[in-house]
Design a protein around this motif. Structure first.
Motif, PDB file in Angstrom:
ATOM      1  N   GLU A 214       0.830  -1.208   0.000  1.00 24.55           N
ATOM      2  CA  GLU A 214       0.000   0.000   0.000  1.00 24.55           C
ATOM      3  C   GLU A 214       0.864   1.257   0.000  1.00 24.55           C
ATOM      4  O   GLU A 214       0.541   2.239  -0.687  1.00 24.55           O
ATOM      5  N   ALA A 215       1.950   1.241   0.751  1.00 29.31           N
ATOM      6  CA  ALA A 215       2.858   2.389   0.774  1.00 29.31           C
ATOM      7  C   ALA A 215       3.464   2.624  -0.606  1.00 29.31           C
ATOM      8  O   ALA A 215       3.647   3.767  -1.034  1.00 29.31           O
ATOM      9  N   GLY A 216       3.760   1.551  -1.326  1.00 29.71           N
ATOM     10  CA  GLY A 216       4.280   1.680  -2.679  1.00 29.71           C
ATOM     11  C   GLY A 216       3.278   2.322  -3.609  1.00 29.71           C
ATOM     12  O   GLY A 216       3.627   3.161  -4.445  1.00 29.71           O
ATOM     13  N   LEU A 217       2.013   1.942  -3.489  1.00 36.88           N
ATOM     14  CA  LEU A 217       0.970   2.555  -4.315  1.00 36.88           C
ATOM     15  C   LEU A 217       0.816   4.037  -3.995  1.00 36.88           C
ATOM     16  O   LEU A 217       0.738   4.877  -4.905  1.00 36.88           O
ATOM     17  N   VAL A 218       0.821   4.369  -2.721  1.00 37.27           N
ATOM     18  CA  VAL A 218       0.710   5.781  -2.313  1.00 37.27           C
ATOM     19  C   VAL A 218       1.902   6.571  -2.834  1.00 37.27           C
ATOM     20  O   VAL A 218       1.744   7.684  -3.355  1.00 37.27           O
ATOM     21  N   ARG A 219       3.097   6.003  -2.725  1.00 35.73           N
ATOM     22  CA  ARG A 219       4.289   6.704  -3.216  1.00 35.73           C
ATOM     23  C   ARG A 219       4.211   6.904  -4.734  1.00 35.73           C
ATOM     24  O   ARG A 219       4.543   7.972  -5.244  1.00 35.73           O
TER      25      ARG A 219
ATOM     26  N   GLU B  12      10.591   3.020  -9.328  1.00 37.45           N
ATOM     27  CA  GLU B  12      11.835   3.053  -8.567  1.00 37.45           C
ATOM     28  C   GLU B  12      11.907   1.840  -7.654  1.00 37.45           C
ATOM     29  O   GLU B  12      10.925   1.120  -7.479  1.00 37.45           O
ATOM     30  N   THR B  13      13.056   1.637  -7.072  1.00 34.89           N
ATOM     31  CA  THR B  13      13.212   0.680  -5.982  1.00 34.89           C
ATOM     32  C   THR B  13      13.485   1.499  -4.731  1.00 34.89           C
ATOM     33  O   THR B  13      14.443   2.258  -4.672  1.00 34.89           O
ATOM     34  N   TRP B  14      12.633   1.338  -3.756  1.00 32.22           N
ATOM     35  CA  TRP B  14      12.628   2.166  -2.557  1.00 32.22           C
ATOM     36  C   TRP B  14      13.014   1.305  -1.358  1.00 32.22           C
ATOM     37  O   TRP B  14      12.313   0.368  -0.999  1.00 32.22           O
ATOM     38  N   SER B  15      14.158   1.595  -0.719  1.00 34.13           N
ATOM     39  CA  SER B  15      14.594   0.854   0.474  1.00 34.13           C
ATOM     40  C   SER B  15      13.976   1.492   1.705  1.00 34.13           C
ATOM     41  O   SER B  15      14.150   2.686   1.933  1.00 34.13           O
TER      42      SER B  15
ATOM     43  N   GLY C 216      11.893  -4.348  14.044  1.00 41.62           N
ATOM     44  CA  GLY C 216      12.727  -5.539  14.053  1.00 41.62           C
ATOM     45  C   GLY C 216      13.976  -5.392  13.206  1.00 41.62           C
ATOM     46  O   GLY C 216      14.829  -6.250  13.202  1.00 41.62           O
ATOM     47  N   GLY C 217      14.062  -4.287  12.460  1.00 41.49           N
ATOM     48  CA  GLY C 217      15.268  -4.015  11.686  1.00 41.49           C
ATOM     49  C   GLY C 217      15.446  -4.851  10.442  1.00 41.49           C
ATOM     50  O   GLY C 217      16.525  -4.894   9.875  1.00 41.49           O
ATOM     51  N   ASP C 218      14.400  -5.535  10.004  1.00 45.86           N
ATOM     52  CA  ASP C 218      14.515  -6.331   8.785  1.00 45.86           C
ATOM     53  C   ASP C 218      14.724  -5.417   7.581  1.00 45.86           C
ATOM     54  O   ASP C 218      14.092  -4.372   7.471  1.00 45.86           O
ATOM     55  N   PRO C 219      15.589  -5.814   6.668  1.00 37.34           N
ATOM     56  CA  PRO C 219      15.706  -5.036   5.432  1.00 37.34           C
ATOM     57  C   PRO C 219      14.423  -5.189   4.624  1.00 37.34           C
ATOM     58  O   PRO C 219      13.818  -6.264   4.602  1.00 37.34           O
ATOM     59  N   ALA C 220      14.010  -4.104   4.022  1.00 40.86           N
ATOM     60  CA  ALA C 220      12.790  -4.146   3.212  1.00 40.86           C
ATOM     61  C   ALA C 220      12.956  -3.211   2.031  1.00 40.86           C
ATOM     62  O   ALA C 220      13.619  -2.181   2.119  1.00 40.86           O
ATOM     63  N   GLU C 221      12.350  -3.605   0.919  1.00 39.87           N
ATOM     64  CA  GLU C 221      12.361  -2.747  -0.249  1.00 39.87           C
ATOM     65  C   GLU C 221      11.045  -2.876  -0.988  1.00 39.87           C
ATOM     66  O   GLU C 221      10.371  -3.912  -0.911  1.00 39.87           O
ATOM     67  N   ILE C 222      10.712  -1.791  -1.654  1.00 35.89           N
ATOM     68  CA  ILE C 222       9.496  -1.741  -2.442  1.00 35.89           C
ATOM     69  C   ILE C 222       9.908  -1.399  -3.864  1.00 35.89           C
ATOM     70  O   ILE C 222      10.555  -0.380  -4.094  1.00 35.89           O
ATOM     71  N   GLU C 223       9.556  -2.260  -4.786  1.00 32.99           N
ATOM     72  CA  GLU C 223       9.844  -2.011  -6.190  1.00 32.99           C
ATOM     73  C   GLU C 223       8.554  -1.546  -6.859  1.00 32.99           C
ATOM     74  O   GLU C 223       7.524  -2.233  -6.795  1.00 32.99           O
ATOM     75  N   ILE C 224       8.608  -0.370  -7.470  1.00 32.23           N
ATOM     76  CA  ILE C 224       7.435   0.227  -8.109  1.00 32.23           C
ATOM     77  C   ILE C 224       7.703   0.323  -9.605  1.00 32.23           C
ATOM     78  O   ILE C 224       8.764   0.790 -10.015  1.00 32.23           O
ATOM     79  N   GLU C 225       6.733  -0.113 -10.399  1.00 28.98           N
ATOM     80  CA  GLU C 225       6.840  -0.012 -11.848  1.00 28.98           C
ATOM     81  C   GLU C 225       5.533   0.574 -12.383  1.00 28.98           C
ATOM     82  O   GLU C 225       4.450   0.031 -12.139  1.00 28.98           O
ATOM     83  N   VAL C 226       5.649   1.695 -13.093  1.00 28.85           N
ATOM     84  CA  VAL C 226       4.483   2.355 -13.674  1.00 28.85           C
ATOM     85  C   VAL C 226       4.574   2.238 -15.185  1.00 28.85           C
ATOM     86  O   VAL C 226       5.587   2.604 -15.784  1.00 28.85           O
TER      87      VAL C 226
END
Length: 118
Positions: free
Chosen positions: A38-43, A57-60, A67-77
């Motif tokens: 959902e955050a990726g869609l809003v961004r 973009e790819t958003w880290s 918990g400090g887990d690495p996370a990334e959101i890949e957005i393609e329009v």
């Protein structure tokens, strides 16, 4: 004999409790991945308002995750050639270490069609 039965009951209860805790943690991680989608869609929506040529973009976002887990959101329009009035937003959220043997890594994807009013 009674001590053996008591120890057995305690161990079974402990094992059940640990299994339940792991399952709950995994469900919370799946829910976090859904929030990342959902955050990726809003961004993407916000970026499209600022720049109509935005393609993704790819958003880290690992610092924002409990918990400090690495996370990334890949957005393609992508723009639909047959209809100038719509865009396709594809978002992939990844949560956890990118290691081959990591059973806790979660990846979720979703695609939305949105109106092109930008």
């Amino acid at each position: 004999m009674c001590l053996a039965i008591s120890v057995s009951l305690v161990m079974t209860s402990l094992k059940s409790s640990l299994t339940h805790r792991r399952q709950t943690q995994q469900l919370l991680r799946v829910e976090q991945a859904d929030w990342l989608l959902e955050a990726g869609l809003v961004r993407a929506h916000r970026q499209l308002h600022e720049d109509d040529a935005y393609t993704g973009e790819t958003w880290s976002v690992g610092d924002a995750i409990r918990g400090g887990d690495p996370a990334e959101i890949e957005i393609e329009v992508t723009r639909d050639d047959s209809s100038k009035d719509s865009l396709t937003v594809h978002v992939t959220a990844r949560l956890g270490q990118d290691e081959p043997q990591n059973p806790h890594r979660i990846q979720r994807s979703q695609t939305w069609q949105i109106a092109s009013t930008f």
